[in-house]
Scaffold this active site. Sequence first.
Site: not given
Length: 314
Positions: A43, A126, A144
């Site tokens: 991520e 996020y 996102d």
Amino acid sequence: MGEASCAAKGDVVHQEITRWFGQQARDLPWRRGCSAWGILVSEIMLQQTPVVRVQPVWEEWMERWPTPADFAAAPAADVLRAWGRLGYPRRALRLHAAAARILEEHDGAVPDTYPELLALPGVGTYTAAAVAAFAFGRRTTVVDTNIRRVHARLVIGQALPAPALTAAETALATDLLPEDADESVLWNAAVMELGAVICTARSPKCDLCPVLDKCAWIAAGQPEPTYIPKGQPWAGTDRQVRGAVMAVLRAASSPVHADLFWDSVAAQVHAETAPALRKLHDLNTHAPQLERALAGLLSDGLAQLSETGYHLPH
């Protein structure tokens, strides 16, 4: 769209989008029974960086540093060299700091709740939501750029979402999120994938969309965006010069004398860094820009200056 109709729309599209995802999802390594650490690393790397560039670096990274403890013990210079040309190298240092925090405060295990994840260095809203969902199966609202675009077209009927995330978008994403935790994780992943490979920003493949007949944007006649997205420039920018300087420092096993950044003739005899220095000099950057790049790298902790020259942090 009212709350009831929004929920109804979610009920209609959930099955079709998740079925499509089950059949068409890309085979990515962080989707194959990956550790929470591996998902966190993915991520961070995927922020503003495409999958095709991230995957080989991620695979090498996980083989070299399979746990937060392994990574926390690595010298910062090794971390920045391994980061390579993924861009925005401050992410690497923040991830390094996050690994140290995980080791100190969580006994070396990635924390499994949104608040604890959000408290880690370099982890924003996020990333915390995504890791909580994809690593631990938590029901979290993941939003996102790809998800925002799908929601804007499918539900609202707009070509693109607002330039910056709004409270209304977050509320819509929450309304569309299934109540069941497992289903919510699958939904988040499926909508994100749909936005990444089908409902793209510039050339959406609408004929391949599993919910084409339910898309509000299609029904409205595909109206044009209300604004023109501004891509991030690269050629001639301070970011390009910073990247070129970082390439020199990654190539060097010892400090690089300051003169080599300015003198293209002297740079050619420094065999170890000559190719990277040649690329830097080919940019024909002006002196203030190079000075800003070097000063910025020092300020950000991405470089250090000793009596013998510039080098990656120890």
